[in-house]
Design a protein around this motif. Sequence first.
Motif, short mmCIF file in Angstrom:
data_model
loop_
_atom_site.label_atom_id
_atom_site.label_comp_id
_atom_site.label_asym_id
_atom_site.label_seq_id
_atom_site.Cartn_x
_atom_site.Cartn_y
_atom_site.Cartn_z
N ALA A 1 -6.07 9.09 -9.77
CA ALA A 1 -5.32 9.38 -8.56
C ALA A 1 -6.94 8.77 -7.43
CB ALA A 1 -4.97 10.40 -8.37
N LEU B 1 -6.84 2.53 -1.35
CA LEU B 1 -5.74 2.97 -0.25
C LEU B 1 -6.65 2.48 1.08
CD1 LEU B 1 -2.84 4.90 -1.34
CD2 LEU B 1 -2.45 2.30 -0.62
N LEU C 1 0.93 9.30 -12.15
CA LEU C 1 -0.19 10.26 -12.50
C LEU C 1 0.03 12.25 -12.29
CD1 LEU C 1 -3.05 8.32 -10.21
CD2 LEU C 1 -2.79 8.52 -12.47
N ARG C 2 1.03 12.14 -11.54
CA ARG C 2 1.48 13.19 -11.38
C ARG C 2 2.12 13.96 -12.65
NH1 ARG C 2 2.90 12.63 -6.09
NH2 ARG C 2 5.04 12.98 -7.04
N ARG D 1 -7.01 0.45 4.36
CA ARG D 1 -6.64 0.91 5.40
C ARG D 1 -7.75 0.24 6.57
NH1 ARG D 1 -3.82 5.26 2.83
NH2 ARG D 1 -6.29 6.63 2.97
N ARG E 1 0.98 7.76 -8.24
CA ARG E 1 0.51 9.17 -7.72
C ARG E 1 2.34 9.06 -8.63
NH1 ARG E 1 -4.09 10.49 -4.76
NH2 ARG E 1 -1.92 12.69 -3.88
N ALA E 2 3.04 9.17 -8.43
CA ALA E 2 4.53 9.69 -9.10
C ALA E 2 3.84 9.93 -10.79
CB ALA E 2 5.70 9.34 -8.90
N GLN F 1 -6.32 11.98 -12.92
CA GLN F 1 -6.83 12.59 -11.56
C GLN F 1 -8.37 11.86 -11.39
OE1 GLN F 1 -7.92 16.86 -12.13
NE2 GLN F 1 -5.85 17.15 -12.90
N SER G 1 0.64 4.21 -2.96
CA SER G 1 0.15 5.76 -2.31
C SER G 1 1.92 6.46 -3.07
CB SER G 1 0.01 5.52 -1.55
OG SER G 1 1.60 5.80 -0.14
N HIS G 2 3.28 5.88 -2.12
CA HIS G 2 4.07 6.37 -3.15
C HIS G 2 3.95 6.52 -4.95
CE1 HIS G 2 5.35 7.07 0.83
NE2 HIS G 2 6.09 8.04 0.21
N ASP G 3 4.46 5.15 -5.37
CA ASP G 3 5.24 5.01 -6.95
C ASP G 3 3.96 5.36 -8.16
OD1 ASP G 3 7.56 5.53 -5.16
OD2 ASP G 3 7.09 3.43 -4.81
N SER H 1 0.54 -1.56 -0.02
CA SER H 1 0.18 0.06 -0.14
C SER H 1 0.79 0.94 -0.05
CB SER H 1 -0.89 -0.52 1.44
OG SER H 1 -1.72 -0.55 1.33
N TYR H 2 1.63 1.05 0.68
CA TYR H 2 2.81 2.22 0.91
C TYR H 2 3.21 3.05 -0.61
CZ TYR H 2 6.50 5.33 3.07
OH TYR H 2 6.84 6.27 3.41
N SER H 3 3.50 1.69 -0.86
CA SER H 3 4.07 1.57 -2.98
C SER H 3 3.62 2.64 -3.09
CB SER H 3 4.41 -0.06 -3.34
OG SER H 3 6.06 -0.21 -2.73
N ASP I 1 -6.39 6.88 -4.43
CA ASP I 1 -6.66 7.22 -2.51
C ASP I 1 -7.62 6.22 -1.63
OD1 ASP I 1 -5.10 8.91 -2.62
OD2 ASP I 1 -6.12 9.98 -3.20
#
Lengths: 766, 140
Positions: free
Chosen positions: A598, A605, A561-562, A609, A558-559, A595, A554-556, A550-552, A602
């Motif tokens: 993204a 995730l 996409l940005r 969670r 999204r990058a 978007q 949320s970080h990776d 999940s950490y990956s 979220d």
Amino acid sequence: MKTKDQLLLENAEMVARLNEAEETLNAIRNGQVDAVVVKGAEGEHVYSLASAETPYRVIIEDMNGGTATLSPDGTILYCNRRFAEFFKEPTERVIGSTFRRYLSGEDGESLDSLFHRVMQYRSNESMAVKIISEGEALHLHLSVCPTSSSELGDICVTATNISDFKNRERELLELHRQSEARFEEIRSTRVATLNMMQDAVEARNDLELTNRKLLEQVAERKRAEDALALANAYNRSLIEVSLDPLVTISPDGKVTDVNAATETATGWSREELIGTDFSDYFTHPEKAREGYEQAFREGRVVDYPLEIVHKDGRITPVLYNASVYRDEAGKVRGVFAAARDITERRRVEAALKARAYQQAVVSELGQHALSGTSIQVLMDAAVALVARTLNVEYCKILQLQPDGKSLLLRTGVGWKPGYVGKATVPAGYKSQSGYTLSIHEPVIVNDLRTENRFHIAPLLVDHTVISGISVVIGEKDRPYGVLGADSTEKRTFTEDDSVFLQSVANVLAQAIERKRAEDEIRKLNTELEVRVKERTAQLEDANKELEAFSYSVSHDLRAPLRSIDGFSMALLEDYSPQLDSTAKDYLNRLRGASQAMATLIDDLLELSRVTRHEIRTEKIDLNKMAQEIVVSLMQTEPGRAVEIEISPNLDATGDPHLVRIAMHNLIGNAWKFTARKPDARIEIGMVLENGRRVYFIRDNGAGFNSKYADKLFVPFQRLHSPKEFPGTGIGLATAQRIIKRHGGRIWAEGEPEKGATFHFTLQKES
Amino acid sequence: MHPKKILLVEDNPDDVELTLRALRKSRIVNEVTVATDGEEALKILSEGQKNDSLPAVVLLDLKLPKVSGFDVLKQVRASERTKFLPVVILTSSKEESDLINGYSLGVNSYIRKPVDFIEFAEVAKNVGLYWLLLNEVPPM
């Protein structure tokens, strides 16, 4: 009626006189007497011995009684005048005729057989006959004897008229008196008279008759006495055959009579007992004394307990029933006491008591077993209880060894040091325990020295065991071992003892079996715990992996996409003049998609969670929470006019963080799907159903077809196109997961274009 | 007075480019030093003896090669020279644990990078304005 004594006296006198008369006769015969004076009807005749033969005839002729001699066939060879007179015929006529002629048929036959007896046995006989002469009945008493010489005939008959016995008796008495006087005369003069002789002979006849009557009386009395004796004997035999010791006691406490049972109970003979103190034969003489004294005082005693002491010391417990007995005058003569031997009753009582005690012991042990005591402690308690209860020196529990070849002395009492825990006995027929296991039945040994069913193991020999009893512990297919009780004294173990021991063994077997089961369960539990730990560790690992993932994400995720969004935007900003409207539209679509993704990331995730989040429940004010959510929604879309109604009392219990996410999703949904309604309305409230709080969020928005109600909560399932209403399709799945994690339930009702209502609970349904 | 510098610790070149663009768009012309991993960032911060050489603000990504963002932060706070240095975490993550970790280690601000570049540009502008113009730092 003369008394027996008087008659006997008379009789004795008569016999004495007769003897004297005979002595006189003998004296005459022997010539010791010079002359005999015979008193006749015609005066007195004096006969001298010199003319003996003639005088005898005279004597006979002058006799008052009739006499005759007869041939064996009954022909009268000679008779005297008196004899002929009985028949009222002249002597000449009588002589030569048969006696029978004068007799009735019956008497004749009797006389014939009498004559026959006299001839054959040369015995003196007598009988009474009745003769009829000239119409007159005459009773004669005949005295018949064989003659000493056959000169005058073979049979001598003397006949006496007994027609008037009473007269004759008087005469006899008179005669007695006369003869008495005459005997005095004879004694003084030493001269016997023929008359006297004649009287004496008659007297003898009369005397015989009297004697006979006398004997009859005696016989009668004898019969009565016999009957009485018989009755007494009958009573006596009843007393003698009685199994109860019976005794009579005199007022001074002496034994006056006993029966055989008393002899048996005391070991003393009747002769030894009679005359001794009754109380001497009891364990408590004073108590025995009190007993018969009470009987004398009160007339009787009922169920008086005493203990008879046998000669050999043996004690017989008895209950005495005693009552006084009296003589004809009503005077108390003694106490008749009957003892009932209650040894058997005592034995049965003792056996019952023992059985009750044994049952109590088994019950106690069972209780002990239930209390969860260890097997060792239970076994120690069992052997101690058994040894005490059966009153034996040794008690043991032998455990069958895994190889099945021997049994180990696992626990015991009484054994010499070094045996318990070490000593073994062989299985099979090489030991009592082995044999017990082999036949799987209780084994009772009365005397090991004569035992031949099995060999005796050294264990028992070392401890000089004589008697014992052993039973199997456990079921036949998998016995634990043997429980045994052993005694160095010769003992006879009863069926009760065997049942008792088996009961104890059964309690042990159950405890052992339960222990086995418990151990097995414990083992399984331990295995299970290990497996649970393994699984938990695996789960934790998986969770960690998931978290890392999940950490990956949320970080990776999204990058890029940005980058897509950012560089699309850069193109639009920096190269706008070179791009036509289609190119710009495409770049805008790129941005929109990135978007949307993204948002999707979220939401995913968040769902993840929610699943991992540890729930911490507390009181929640749902009214306040709903208001906050509505405010935030209004801020995102300030232009919307929505009528919101939130019930005032919306208390709940749950995890505030998770419940807020769920509420946000649900209220957000309502907000979203009422977007096209000019009179949009959202109601948030609660109802009680079966005492349970059911919260609801109701809207009058787009609604949905009820047949798709199930699909609402499936992730990524959407009932509307993204064009109509945007969304990822994860919000309701997340809400459902939160509700479920609280143990609650969520469901929805809806109708297209009319609205939807979402209900949920936050408590476990009981 | 030296112009205030920005230290951007970011391994993703796209993000570096987009961040610089966003700052440019926001008319923030201060010098931006870029470190592409934690090790490099710490090296830059330890260089030079004067306070002047320190950046006005560190924009710190968390997922970094070699030395992670948290380790960089830890060492920055541990050093007497840099313990008051303003550090802003600028990351894709909004994980609760990351937030708690960051603030525990003494971060000055925690900002999640928006995917929407327009929003991102806004964030960059605000951060620049705040940390470069409005924020006062303690005397070193």
